[in-house]
Design a protein around this motif. Structure first.
Motif, PDB file in Angstrom:
ATOM      1  N   GLY A 144       0.812  -1.216   0.000  1.00 37.68           N
ATOM      2  CA  GLY A 144       0.000   0.000   0.000  1.00 37.68           C
ATOM      3  C   GLY A 144       0.840   1.257   0.000  1.00 37.68           C
ATOM      4  N   SER A 145       0.146   2.383   0.143  1.00 33.91           N
ATOM      5  CA  SER A 145       0.832   3.684   0.099  1.00 33.91           C
ATOM      6  C   SER A 145       0.929   4.351   1.464  1.00 33.91           C
ATOM      7  N   ASP A 146       0.089   3.944   2.407  1.00 34.99           N
ATOM      8  CA  ASP A 146       0.106   4.555   3.741  1.00 34.99           C
ATOM      9  C   ASP A 146       1.076   3.797   4.630  1.00 34.99           C
ATOM     10  N   GLN A 147       2.172   4.448   4.992  1.00 32.25           N
ATOM     11  CA  GLN A 147       3.197   3.797   5.805  1.00 32.25           C
ATOM     12  C   GLN A 147       3.346   4.461   7.165  1.00 32.25           C
ATOM     13  N   THR A 148       2.289   5.090   7.636  1.00 28.55           N
ATOM     14  CA  THR A 148       2.349   5.771   8.925  1.00 28.55           C
ATOM     15  C   THR A 148       2.085   4.802  10.068  1.00 28.55           C
ATOM     16  N   ILE A 149       2.632   5.128  11.221  1.00 27.37           N
ATOM     17  CA  ILE A 149       2.370   4.392  12.451  1.00 27.37           C
ATOM     18  C   ILE A 149       2.305   5.418  13.577  1.00 27.37           C
ATOM     19  N   THR A 150       1.337   5.287  14.455  1.00 32.80           N
ATOM     20  CA  THR A 150       1.181   6.249  15.535  1.00 32.80           C
ATOM     21  C   THR A 150       2.318   6.106  16.541  1.00 32.80           C
ATOM     22  N   TYR A 151       2.508   7.146  17.334  1.00 29.01           N
ATOM     23  CA  TYR A 151       3.546   7.092  18.363  1.00 29.01           C
ATOM     24  C   TYR A 151       3.269   5.947  19.342  1.00 29.01           C
ATOM     25  N   GLY A 152       2.006   5.821  19.777  1.00 29.06           N
ATOM     26  CA  GLY A 152       1.659   4.744  20.698  1.00 29.06           C
ATOM     27  C   GLY A 152       1.859   3.379  20.076  1.00 29.06           C
ATOM     28  N   GLY A 153       1.470   3.244  18.806  1.00 32.37           N
ATOM     29  CA  GLY A 153       1.667   1.972  18.114  1.00 32.37           C
ATOM     30  C   GLY A 153       3.137   1.636  17.958  1.00 32.37           C
ATOM     31  N   ALA A 156       4.446   0.517  21.353  1.00 31.60           N
ATOM     32  CA  ALA A 156       3.919  -0.814  21.671  1.00 31.60           C
ATOM     33  C   ALA A 156       4.654  -1.885  20.865  1.00 31.60           C
ATOM     34  N   GLN A 157       4.893  -1.604  19.593  1.00 30.46           N
ATOM     35  CA  GLN A 157       5.620  -2.557  18.757  1.00 30.46           C
ATOM     36  C   GLN A 157       7.044  -2.753  19.266  1.00 30.46           C
ATOM     37  N   LEU A 158       7.684  -1.657  19.651  1.00 28.01           N
ATOM     38  CA  LEU A 158       9.041  -1.744  20.188  1.00 28.01           C
ATOM     39  C   LEU A 158       9.073  -2.606  21.444  1.00 28.01           C
ATOM     40  N   PHE A 159       8.137  -2.358  22.368  1.00 27.81           N
ATOM     41  CA  PHE A 159       8.121  -3.111  23.620  1.00 27.81           C
ATOM     42  C   PHE A 159       7.889  -4.601  23.370  1.00 27.81           C
ATOM     43  N   ILE A 160       6.910  -4.925  22.530  1.00 27.24           N
ATOM     44  CA  ILE A 160       6.586  -6.329  22.265  1.00 27.24           C
ATOM     45  C   ILE A 160       7.744  -7.029  21.566  1.00 27.24           C
ATOM     46  N   PHE A 161       8.326  -6.362  20.572  1.00 23.72           N
ATOM     47  CA  PHE A 161       9.437  -6.971  19.834  1.00 23.72           C
ATOM     48  C   PHE A 161      10.633  -7.232  20.742  1.00 23.72           C
ATOM     49  N   LEU A 162      10.991  -6.234  21.560  1.00 21.17           N
ATOM     50  CA  LEU A 162      12.104  -6.417  22.488  1.00 21.17           C
ATOM     51  C   LEU A 162      11.810  -7.502  23.518  1.00 21.17           C
ATOM     52  N   ALA A 163      10.570  -7.542  24.005  1.00 16.02           N
ATOM     53  CA  ALA A 163      10.203  -8.532  25.016  1.00 16.02           C
ATOM     54  C   ALA A 163      10.327  -9.951  24.462  1.00 16.02           C
ATOM     55  N   PHE A 233      11.618  -0.820   8.552  1.00 20.09           N
ATOM     56  CA  PHE A 233      10.264  -1.308   8.294  1.00 20.09           C
ATOM     57  C   PHE A 233       9.489  -1.578   9.579  1.00 20.09           C
ATOM     58  N   PHE A 234      10.109  -1.338  10.730  1.00 20.09           N
ATOM     59  CA  PHE A 234       9.386  -1.380  12.002  1.00 20.09           C
ATOM     60  C   PHE A 234      10.146  -0.530  13.012  1.00 20.09           C
ATOM     61  N   CYS A 235       9.535  -0.309  14.155  1.00 25.16           N
ATOM     62  CA  CYS A 235      10.131   0.555  15.176  1.00 25.16           C
ATOM     63  C   CYS A 235      11.181  -0.220  15.956  1.00 25.16           C
ATOM     64  N   GLU A 236      12.415  -0.091  15.541  1.00 25.31           N
ATOM     65  CA  GLU A 236      13.520  -0.788  16.191  1.00 25.31           C
ATOM     66  C   GLU A 236      14.363   0.192  16.985  1.00 25.31           C
ATOM     67  N   MET A 237      14.940  -0.280  18.064  1.00 23.49           N
ATOM     68  CA  MET A 237      15.643   0.568  19.005  1.00 23.49           C
ATOM     69  C   MET A 237      16.757   1.416  18.385  1.00 23.49           C
ATOM     70  N   PRO A 238      17.710   0.862  17.630  1.00 23.69           N
ATOM     71  CA  PRO A 238      18.794   1.709  17.094  1.00 23.69           C
ATOM     72  C   PRO A 238      18.295   2.843  16.205  1.00 23.69           C
ATOM     73  N   VAL A 239      17.217   2.613  15.447  1.00 24.22           N
ATOM     74  CA  VAL A 239      16.690   3.650  14.561  1.00 24.22           C
ATOM     75  C   VAL A 239      16.064   4.776  15.379  1.00 24.22           C
ATOM     76  N   LEU A 240      15.333   4.435  16.420  1.00 27.11           N
ATOM     77  CA  LEU A 240      14.713   5.447  17.266  1.00 27.11           C
ATOM     78  C   LEU A 240      15.759   6.237  18.054  1.00 27.11           C
ATOM     79  N   LEU A 241      16.835   5.576  18.452  1.00 25.01           N
ATOM     80  CA  LEU A 241      17.885   6.281  19.201  1.00 25.01           C
ATOM     81  C   LEU A 241      18.550   7.343  18.345  1.00 25.01           C
ATOM     82  N   LYS A 242      18.571   7.168  17.044  1.00 25.12           N
ATOM     83  CA  LYS A 242      19.163   8.174  16.164  1.00 25.12           C
ATOM     84  C   LYS A 242      18.354   9.467  16.147  1.00 25.12           C
ATOM     85  N   LEU A 243      17.095   9.429  16.617  1.00 22.06           N
ATOM     86  CA  LEU A 243      16.272  10.630  16.666  1.00 22.06           C
ATOM     87  C   LEU A 243      16.433  11.403  17.973  1.00 22.06           C
ATOM     88  N   ALA A 244      17.175  10.852  18.926  1.00 24.04           N
ATOM     89  CA  ALA A 244      17.348  11.530  20.211  1.00 24.04           C
ATOM     90  C   ALA A 244      18.102  12.838  20.011  1.00 24.04           C
TER      91      ALA A 244
END
Length: 368
Positions: A144-153, A156-163, A233-244
């Motif tokens: 598809g064309s919509d590749q957005t994900i909410t902050y909460g989502g 949540a994805q980060l927590f579940i994946f890491l867990a 393609f998903f919310c992974e820790m190293p990618v999010l840390l680059k936004l700090a």
């Protein structure tokens, strides 16, 4: 000819409207509803047809507003998107089928009610959840064309994946201990009592979720700055840390310690257990006995190598040297390939599972 002129006009208009500064590893920027501009090594700047929602051209944002993220995914590799969609769909289907089969057969055949298959059922269930936490969204984004994900989502994805990933790290240690007890000259069934097996499995789950809670909590407390795009393609820790945007050295040190505990320590324990196993096996006089003993542990060693190798590469390298383009291809390996291979590795050379599967299939045929 007119189409070419229109494309050229759109190109010049888009270049003039480009008023944002790209991040080092960011491969795409969005200009409202205009075609996306992509940067490739082969042809410099080029036009693409995919569009994204309008975003402000501001470089800072406050996560307290819980703004959405855009998962860039493989948009910078458009020629691979169709092939990736087919490839990932096949592997995900095989993952669902293989791991569900192992759980079903292990539950239906009483001869597989042993500690080894008890832990294997937990591993299969983990892999089902682990791959499902990322793959369905990836398939939707590729199609598809919509590749957005909410902050909460995203959180949540980060927590579940890491867990789930952390739980598998601990569970693989437990399975190594089980193989140690089975191969070494010990009273296997007396040691691997059902109560101990349940306690070890529960420890794996609790330890994994606790590790995830620590790391996800530290990340959520950090202010994030920059563009709203995650080159993954998903919310992974190293990618999010680059936004700090603040000085995060102290937080990163705490996260690194948590990763060492959940990655390096289990890997070292597994390595130590197999050194002892190898010493015990080499004392066996029978060649057939040695072959059987090494075969018992060979499948587990392969799983450990695949899982820990890719995990250590991603999570133990410094954040500043982490390549997002390479990271998402490595992530494909440990989120899709490894969960698909686990059922094959544990069953292709396993006579018990093959016999139980034939028994279940014949019973189903007789009932039909």
């Amino acid at each position: 000819m007119a189409a070419v002129l229109n494309t050229g006009s759109l190109w010049h208009q888009s270049r003039e409207r480009l008023n944002v500064t790209l991040q080092t590893d960011m491969d795409a920027v969005v200009l409202g509803d205009q075609p996306i501009l992509t940067r490739t090594l082969a042809n410099g700047w080029g036009l693409r047809s995919r569009t994204y929602p309008q975003r402000k051209a501001s470089r800072n944002f406050n996560t307290s507003f819980r703004e959405d993220f855009i998962l860039v995914g493989f948009s910078d590799w458009p020629q691979l998107e169709l092939a990736l969609f087919v490839f990932i769909s096949i592997f995900y289907s095989l993952t669902l089928f293989g791991n569900t089969t192992i759980i079903t057969v292990s539950r239906l055949d009483h001869r597989l009610h042993t500690p080894r298959y008890f832990f294997l059922c937990h591993l299969s269930f983990l892999d089902l959840c682990y791959t499902t936490s990322t793959v369905p969204q990836l398939l939707i984004n590729l199609h598809g064309s919509d590749q957005t994900i909410t902050y909460g989502g995203c959180m949540a994805q980060l927590f579940i994946f890491l867990a789930l990933g952390s739980t598998e790290c601990v569970l693989l240690v437990v399975m190594a201990f089980d193989r140690y007890a089975a191969v070494c000259p010990l009273h296997y069934m007396a040691i691997m009592h059902p109560c101990l097996c349940q306690a070890l499995a529960a420890t794996s789950w609790v330890g994994g979720f606790m590790n995830s809670a620590v790391q996800a909590g530290l990340l959520m407390a950090m202010p994030l700055c920059g563009l709203h795009y995650l080159n993954h393609f998903f919310c992974e820790m190293p990618v999010l840390l680059k936004l700090a945007c603040d000085d995060t050295q102290g937080t990163e040190v705490k996260m690194f310690v948590a990763r060492v505990i959940i990655l390096v320590v289990p890997a070292a324990l597994i390595l130590g257990s197999y050194v002892v196993i190898a010493q015990a096996v080499l004392r066996i006089n029978s060649t057939d006995g040695r072959r059987k003993a090494f075969g018992t542990c060979g499948s587990h060693i392969l799983v450990v190598s695949l899982f820990y190798g890719s995990g250590i590469y991603t999570y133990l390298q410094p954040i500043h040297s982490y390549s997002q383009s390479e990271g998402k291809f490595v992530a494909l390996f440990y989120t899709i390939v490894t969960p698909m291979l686990n059922p094959l590795i544990y069953t292709l050379r396993n006579k018990d599972v093959k016999r139980a599967l034939r028994k279940v299939l014949w019973k189903g045929r007789d009932l039909g």
